[in-house]
Design a protein around this motif. Structure first.
Motif, PDB file in Angstrom:
ATOM      1  N   GLU A  29       0.819  -1.218   0.000  1.00 14.91           N
ATOM      2  CA  GLU A  29       0.000   0.000   0.000  1.00 14.91           C
ATOM      3  C   GLU A  29       0.850   1.262   0.000  1.00 14.91           C
ATOM      4  O   GLU A  29       0.454   2.298  -0.550  1.00 14.91           O
ATOM      5  CB  GLU A  29      -0.913  -0.018   1.220  1.00 14.91           C
ATOM      6  N   ASP A  30       2.038   1.217   0.605  1.00 14.76           N
ATOM      7  CA  ASP A  30       2.912   2.387   0.651  1.00 14.76           C
ATOM      8  C   ASP A  30       3.834   2.474  -0.554  1.00 14.76           C
ATOM      9  O   ASP A  30       4.731   3.312  -0.607  1.00 14.76           O
ATOM     10  CB  ASP A  30       3.732   2.391   1.935  1.00 14.76           C
ATOM     11  N   LEU A 106       1.405  -4.217   6.134  1.00 15.94           N
ATOM     12  CA  LEU A 106       1.579  -3.834   4.733  1.00 15.94           C
ATOM     13  C   LEU A 106       1.968  -5.016   3.847  1.00 15.94           C
ATOM     14  O   LEU A 106       1.326  -5.276   2.826  1.00 15.94           O
ATOM     15  CB  LEU A 106       2.628  -2.729   4.624  1.00 15.94           C
ATOM     16  N   SER A 109      -0.566  -7.967   3.909  1.00 15.66           N
ATOM     17  CA  SER A 109      -1.789  -7.537   3.225  1.00 15.66           C
ATOM     18  C   SER A 109      -1.600  -7.529   1.715  1.00 15.66           C
ATOM     19  O   SER A 109      -2.510  -7.913   0.959  1.00 15.66           O
ATOM     20  CB  SER A 109      -2.211  -6.148   3.709  1.00 15.66           C
ATOM     21  N   ALA A 110      -0.426  -7.098   1.251  1.00 14.11           N
ATOM     22  CA  ALA A 110      -0.158  -7.094  -0.189  1.00 14.11           C
ATOM     23  C   ALA A 110      -0.146  -8.515  -0.743  1.00 14.11           C
ATOM     24  O   ALA A 110      -0.692  -8.784  -1.823  1.00 14.11           O
ATOM     25  CB  ALA A 110       1.178  -6.408  -0.471  1.00 14.11           C
ATOM     26  N   ARG A 142      -4.983  -7.368   6.091  1.00 18.07           N
ATOM     27  CA  ARG A 142      -6.304  -6.975   5.641  1.00 18.07           C
ATOM     28  C   ARG A 142      -6.950  -8.102   4.835  1.00 18.07           C
ATOM     29  O   ARG A 142      -6.371  -8.623   3.887  1.00 18.07           O
ATOM     30  CB  ARG A 142      -6.205  -5.721   4.785  1.00 18.07           C
TER      31      ARG A 142
END
Length: 320
Positions: A29-30, A106, A109-110, A142
Protein backbone atom coordinates in the motif's frame (compact mmCIF):
# COMPACT_ATOMS: atom_id res chain seq x y z
CA UNK A 1 11.24 -16.38 20.81
CA UNK A 2 8.39 -14.87 18.86
CA UNK A 3 9.75 -15.34 15.39
CA UNK A 4 12.82 -16.77 13.83
CA UNK A 5 15.85 -16.28 11.68
CA UNK A 6 17.68 -18.61 9.34
CA UNK A 7 19.72 -21.31 11.04
CA UNK A 8 22.22 -23.64 9.35
CA UNK A 9 19.58 -26.37 9.49
CA UNK A 10 17.51 -24.58 6.84
CA UNK A 11 20.24 -24.36 4.23
CA UNK A 12 19.62 -26.37 1.11
CA UNK A 13 15.92 -26.69 1.72
CA UNK A 14 14.81 -25.08 -1.52
CA UNK A 15 14.09 -27.23 -4.54
CA UNK A 16 14.10 -26.18 -8.17
CA UNK A 17 10.80 -26.38 -9.95
CA UNK A 18 9.87 -26.16 -13.59
CA UNK A 19 6.64 -24.52 -12.50
CA UNK A 20 8.15 -21.73 -10.45
CA UNK A 21 7.80 -18.15 -11.71
CA UNK A 22 10.00 -15.58 -9.98
CA UNK A 23 9.03 -12.77 -12.33
CA UNK A 24 6.58 -11.25 -9.91
CA UNK A 25 6.58 -8.27 -7.57
CA UNK A 26 3.95 -7.37 -5.03
CA UNK A 27 3.31 -3.68 -4.43
CA UNK A 28 2.40 -2.80 -0.87
CA UNK A 29 0.00 0.00 0.00
CA UNK A 30 2.91 2.39 0.65
CA UNK A 31 4.43 1.61 -2.77
CA UNK A 32 7.14 -0.74 -1.55
CA UNK A 33 8.07 -3.51 -3.98
CA UNK A 34 8.25 -7.04 -2.60
CA UNK A 35 9.86 -9.97 -4.38
CA UNK A 36 7.52 -12.92 -4.89
CA UNK A 37 7.30 -16.32 -6.59
CA UNK A 38 4.32 -18.25 -7.92
CA UNK A 39 4.29 -22.04 -8.15
CA UNK A 40 1.66 -23.38 -10.52
CA UNK A 41 0.27 -26.92 -10.86
CA UNK A 42 2.21 -28.89 -13.49
CA UNK A 43 -0.91 -29.97 -15.34
CA UNK A 44 -4.28 -28.36 -15.73
CA UNK A 45 -5.65 -25.43 -13.79
CA UNK A 46 -5.33 -24.73 -10.08
CA UNK A 47 -7.87 -26.21 -7.71
CA UNK A 48 -6.97 -23.95 -4.78
CA UNK A 49 -4.64 -21.10 -3.81
CA UNK A 50 -2.10 -21.15 -0.98
CA UNK A 51 -0.18 -18.20 0.47
CA UNK A 52 3.00 -19.07 2.39
CA UNK A 53 4.25 -16.43 4.86
CA UNK A 54 7.77 -16.87 6.20
CA UNK A 55 9.42 -16.84 9.58
CA UNK A 56 11.38 -13.73 10.55
CA UNK A 57 14.30 -13.17 8.24
CA UNK A 58 13.79 -16.38 6.28
CA UNK A 59 13.90 -15.92 2.48
CA UNK A 60 11.03 -17.28 0.43
CA UNK A 61 13.38 -19.73 -1.26
CA UNK A 62 13.46 -21.81 1.90
CA UNK A 63 9.83 -22.78 1.25
CA UNK A 64 10.30 -23.62 -2.43
CA UNK A 65 10.28 -27.40 -1.95
CA UNK A 66 7.11 -27.19 0.13
CA UNK A 67 5.49 -24.85 -2.41
CA UNK A 68 6.41 -27.16 -5.28
CA UNK A 69 4.82 -30.09 -3.44
CA UNK A 70 1.63 -28.07 -2.84
CA UNK A 71 1.57 -27.14 -6.52
CA UNK A 72 1.86 -30.81 -7.50
CA UNK A 73 -1.39 -31.40 -5.60
CA UNK A 74 -3.26 -28.63 -7.42
CA UNK A 75 -2.53 -25.46 -5.44
CA UNK A 76 -1.33 -22.21 -7.01
CA UNK A 77 1.20 -21.16 -4.36
CA UNK A 78 2.55 -17.67 -3.60
CA UNK A 79 5.72 -17.09 -1.58
CA UNK A 80 7.28 -13.68 -0.91
CA UNK A 81 10.01 -11.80 0.97
CA UNK A 82 9.24 -9.19 3.61
CA UNK A 83 10.76 -5.76 3.04
CA UNK A 84 14.44 -5.58 3.97
CA UNK A 85 14.91 -9.34 3.50
CA UNK A 86 16.44 -11.27 0.58
CA UNK A 87 14.81 -10.20 -2.71
CA UNK A 88 12.89 -7.37 -1.02
CA UNK A 89 15.99 -5.70 0.39
CA UNK A 90 16.75 -2.32 -1.15
CA UNK A 91 20.16 -0.76 -0.61
CA UNK A 92 22.17 -0.68 2.60
CA UNK A 93 20.49 -2.34 5.56
CA UNK A 94 21.36 0.57 7.85
CA UNK A 95 19.04 2.76 5.76
CA UNK A 96 16.14 0.29 5.85
CA UNK A 97 13.20 1.63 7.88
CA UNK A 98 11.10 -1.53 8.00
CA UNK A 99 9.35 -2.63 11.19
CA UNK A 100 7.52 -5.81 12.11
CA UNK A 101 4.32 -3.79 11.92
CA UNK A 102 5.15 -3.07 8.27
CA UNK A 103 5.67 -6.76 7.62
CA UNK A 104 2.32 -7.67 9.16
CA UNK A 105 0.10 -4.78 8.12
CA UNK A 106 1.58 -3.83 4.73
CA UNK A 107 3.54 -6.80 3.36
CA UNK A 108 1.18 -9.56 4.46
CA UNK A 109 -1.79 -7.54 3.22
CA UNK A 110 -0.16 -7.09 -0.19
CA UNK A 111 0.51 -10.82 -0.45
CA UNK A 112 -3.00 -11.69 0.68
CA UNK A 113 -4.47 -9.31 -1.91
CA UNK A 114 -2.43 -11.02 -4.64
CA UNK A 115 -3.61 -14.45 -3.49
CA UNK A 116 -7.22 -13.26 -3.45
CA UNK A 117 -6.85 -11.89 -6.97
CA UNK A 118 -5.60 -15.30 -8.11
CA UNK A 119 -8.71 -17.02 -6.71
CA UNK A 120 -11.19 -14.52 -8.22
CA UNK A 121 -13.55 -15.61 -10.94
CA UNK A 122 -13.35 -19.31 -10.22
CA UNK A 123 -14.08 -19.08 -6.50
CA UNK A 124 -11.00 -21.11 -5.58
CA UNK A 125 -10.51 -21.89 -1.89
CA UNK A 126 -7.69 -20.02 -0.16
CA UNK A 127 -5.32 -21.58 2.39
CA UNK A 128 -2.96 -19.39 4.43
CA UNK A 129 0.21 -21.13 5.65
CA UNK A 130 2.39 -19.34 8.20
CA UNK A 131 5.72 -20.42 9.66
CA UNK A 132 6.54 -18.80 13.02
CA UNK A 133 6.09 -15.03 12.44
CA UNK A 134 4.14 -15.84 9.28
CA UNK A 135 1.44 -17.40 11.44
CA UNK A 136 1.87 -15.13 14.46
CA UNK A 137 0.88 -12.01 12.55
CA UNK A 138 -1.29 -13.13 9.64
CA UNK A 139 -4.33 -11.96 11.63
CA UNK A 140 -3.16 -8.36 11.15
CA UNK A 141 -3.39 -8.65 7.35
CA UNK A 142 -6.30 -6.97 5.64
CA UNK A 143 -8.88 -9.52 4.50
CA UNK A 144 -7.62 -12.46 6.56
CA UNK A 145 -11.19 -13.29 7.55
CA UNK A 146 -11.95 -14.19 3.91
CA UNK A 147 -9.50 -17.11 3.88
CA UNK A 148 -10.99 -20.59 3.93
CA UNK A 149 -8.38 -21.97 6.32
CA UNK A 150 -5.24 -20.97 8.24
CA UNK A 151 -2.38 -23.35 9.00
CA UNK A 152 0.33 -22.24 11.43
CA UNK A 153 3.58 -24.17 11.99
CA UNK A 154 5.76 -23.18 14.94
CA UNK A 155 3.65 -20.01 15.33
CA UNK A 156 3.20 -18.64 18.81
CA UNK A 157 3.18 -15.63 21.12
CA UNK A 158 6.81 -15.02 21.90
CA UNK A 159 6.59 -13.98 25.54
CA UNK A 160 9.42 -15.32 27.73
CA UNK A 161 6.92 -16.19 30.50
CA UNK A 162 5.45 -18.83 28.18
CA UNK A 163 8.79 -20.58 27.66
CA UNK A 164 10.01 -23.34 30.00
CA UNK A 165 13.02 -23.00 32.27
CA UNK A 166 16.22 -21.79 30.71
CA UNK A 167 14.49 -21.04 27.40
CA UNK A 168 12.45 -18.29 29.06
CA UNK A 169 15.54 -16.84 30.74
CA UNK A 170 17.43 -16.76 27.47
CA UNK A 171 14.51 -15.05 25.73
CA UNK A 172 14.39 -12.40 28.47
CA UNK A 173 18.07 -11.58 28.01
CA UNK A 174 17.73 -11.61 24.24
CA UNK A 175 14.84 -9.16 24.13
CA UNK A 176 15.80 -6.95 27.05
CA UNK A 177 19.55 -6.61 26.58
CA UNK A 178 21.04 -8.32 23.56
CA UNK A 179 18.83 -6.92 20.78
CA UNK A 180 18.86 -3.25 21.87
CA UNK A 181 22.59 -3.18 22.61
CA UNK A 182 23.66 -4.82 19.34
CA UNK A 183 21.30 -2.68 17.24
CA UNK A 184 22.59 0.46 18.95
CA UNK A 185 26.15 -0.53 18.11
CA UNK A 186 25.68 -1.60 14.48
CA UNK A 187 22.55 0.16 13.24
CA UNK A 188 20.87 -3.18 12.51
CA UNK A 189 20.89 -6.71 13.94
CA UNK A 190 23.71 -8.61 12.20
CA UNK A 191 23.26 -12.25 11.40
CA UNK A 192 26.01 -13.33 13.78
CA UNK A 193 24.04 -11.80 16.66
CA UNK A 194 21.31 -14.36 16.02
CA UNK A 195 23.40 -17.45 15.38
CA UNK A 196 25.41 -19.14 12.60
CA UNK A 197 23.80 -18.79 9.19
CA UNK A 198 21.25 -16.19 10.30
CA UNK A 199 20.07 -13.32 8.07
CA UNK A 200 20.57 -9.75 9.34
CA UNK A 201 17.47 -7.83 10.37
CA UNK A 202 16.67 -4.14 9.86
CA UNK A 203 16.94 -2.10 13.05
CA UNK A 204 13.23 -1.33 13.21
CA UNK A 205 12.29 -4.99 12.83
CA UNK A 206 14.70 -6.05 15.56
CA UNK A 207 13.62 -3.30 17.97
CA UNK A 208 9.95 -4.08 17.54
CA UNK A 209 10.62 -7.78 17.93
CA UNK A 210 12.30 -6.99 21.24
CA UNK A 211 9.52 -4.67 22.38
CA UNK A 212 6.80 -7.20 21.58
CA UNK A 213 8.75 -9.91 23.35
CA UNK A 214 8.64 -7.90 26.57
CA UNK A 215 4.93 -7.06 26.31
CA UNK A 216 2.37 -9.35 27.91
CA UNK A 217 0.15 -10.32 25.01
CA UNK A 218 2.92 -9.73 22.47
CA UNK A 219 1.84 -7.83 19.31
CA UNK A 220 -1.81 -8.40 20.19
CA UNK A 221 -1.41 -6.10 23.20
CA UNK A 222 0.35 -3.31 21.26
CA UNK A 223 -2.09 -0.36 20.97
CA UNK A 224 -0.60 0.52 17.57
CA UNK A 225 -1.68 -2.88 16.26
CA UNK A 226 -5.23 -2.73 17.64
CA UNK A 227 -6.78 -1.17 14.48
CA UNK A 228 -5.44 -4.08 12.42
CA UNK A 229 -6.24 -6.96 14.76
CA UNK A 230 -8.62 -9.34 12.98
CA UNK A 231 -8.10 -12.68 14.73
CA UNK A 232 -11.55 -12.55 16.31
CA UNK A 233 -13.11 -12.02 12.86
CA UNK A 234 -11.73 -15.34 11.60
CA UNK A 235 -14.41 -18.04 11.58
CA UNK A 236 -12.64 -20.56 9.35
CA UNK A 237 -10.62 -23.56 10.56
CA UNK A 238 -7.34 -22.51 12.18
CA UNK A 239 -4.90 -25.36 12.82
CA UNK A 240 -1.75 -24.59 14.81
CA UNK A 241 1.08 -27.08 15.00
CA UNK A 242 3.83 -27.23 17.59
CA UNK A 243 6.92 -29.42 17.24
CA UNK A 244 7.83 -31.49 20.28
CA UNK A 245 11.54 -30.62 20.21
CA UNK A 246 11.01 -26.92 19.45
CA UNK A 247 11.17 -25.50 22.98
CA UNK A 248 13.51 -22.62 22.09
CA UNK A 249 11.10 -20.96 19.66
CA UNK A 250 7.58 -22.39 19.96
CA UNK A 251 6.87 -24.40 23.11
CA UNK A 252 3.31 -25.64 23.64
CA UNK A 253 2.18 -22.85 26.01
CA UNK A 254 3.27 -20.19 23.51
CA UNK A 255 1.40 -21.91 20.66
CA UNK A 256 -1.67 -22.23 22.90
CA UNK A 257 -1.51 -18.49 23.60
CA UNK A 258 -1.70 -17.73 19.89
CA UNK A 259 -4.58 -20.17 19.48
CA UNK A 260 -6.53 -18.23 22.11
CA UNK A 261 -6.44 -15.12 19.91
CA UNK A 262 -8.69 -16.85 17.34
CA UNK A 263 -11.57 -16.97 19.78
CA UNK A 264 -14.33 -17.36 17.18
CA UNK A 265 -12.54 -19.68 14.78
CA UNK A 266 -12.68 -23.46 14.55
CA UNK A 267 -9.27 -23.87 16.20
CA UNK A 268 -7.42 -27.16 16.48
CA UNK A 269 -4.06 -27.62 18.18
CA UNK A 270 -1.67 -30.31 17.02
CA UNK A 271 1.77 -31.51 18.11
CA UNK A 272 4.25 -33.26 15.85
CA UNK A 273 7.00 -35.50 17.22
CA UNK A 274 10.10 -36.05 15.09
CA UNK A 275 9.52 -39.80 15.28
CA UNK A 276 6.12 -39.31 13.64
CA UNK A 277 7.92 -38.51 10.38
CA UNK A 278 10.92 -40.77 10.85
CA UNK A 279 13.31 -38.15 12.21
CA UNK A 280 15.37 -37.94 15.38
CA UNK A 281 15.15 -34.15 15.39
CA UNK A 282 13.05 -31.46 13.71
CA UNK A 283 13.29 -28.32 15.80
CA UNK A 284 11.84 -25.10 14.49
CA UNK A 285 12.94 -25.43 10.88
CA UNK A 286 13.06 -29.13 10.09
CA UNK A 287 9.46 -29.54 8.96
CA UNK A 288 10.09 -27.48 5.81
CA UNK A 289 13.21 -29.35 4.71
CA UNK A 290 13.10 -31.75 1.77
CA UNK A 291 13.76 -34.50 4.29
CA UNK A 292 11.25 -35.36 5.79
CA UNK A 293 9.45 -33.31 3.13
CA UNK A 294 6.20 -34.82 1.86
CA UNK A 295 5.98 -37.21 4.78
CA UNK A 296 5.70 -34.26 7.16
CA UNK A 297 3.72 -32.00 4.82
CA UNK A 298 1.00 -34.57 4.25
CA UNK A 299 0.65 -34.93 8.02
CA UNK A 300 0.25 -31.15 8.42
CA UNK A 301 -2.24 -30.78 5.57
CA UNK A 302 -4.48 -33.79 6.17
CA UNK A 303 -6.40 -32.47 9.20
CA UNK A 304 -7.03 -28.98 7.86
CA UNK A 305 -8.07 -30.14 4.40
CA UNK A 306 -10.47 -32.60 6.02
CA UNK A 307 -11.88 -29.84 8.26
CA UNK A 308 -12.34 -27.29 5.44
CA UNK A 309 -15.27 -28.05 3.11
CA UNK A 310 -13.93 -25.93 0.26
CA UNK A 311 -10.59 -27.74 0.32
CA UNK A 312 -12.14 -31.15 0.88
CA UNK A 313 -14.24 -30.83 -2.28
CA UNK A 314 -11.70 -28.95 -4.44
CA UNK A 315 -10.47 -32.04 -6.28
CA UNK A 316 -6.88 -31.78 -5.03
CA UNK A 317 -4.48 -34.62 -5.69
CA UNK A 318 -4.44 -37.19 -2.88
CA UNK A 319 -2.05 -36.64 0.00
CA UNK A 320 1.04 -38.76 -0.06
Amino acid sequence: MSSTTIHPSVRGAAASSGHRDDGHALIAEDGRRLAASWFEPPQGSARAVALVSAATGVPRGFYAAFAQWLASRGYAVLTYDYRGIAGSREGALRRERATMRDWAVLDMSAALAAAELRREGRGLPLLLVGHSFGGNCIAFARGVERADAILGVGSQLGEPRLYPGVHGAVAQVFFRAWVPSVVAAFGHLPGWALGPGAQPLPAGVARQWGAWGLRRGWAYADPAMAPHRSASAVLAPVHLWGIDDDLTYAPPRAVDALAAQFRNAAVQRHQLAPADVGRRRLGHFGVFRRDPGPRAWARLLAPIEAATPALRTAGLQPLG
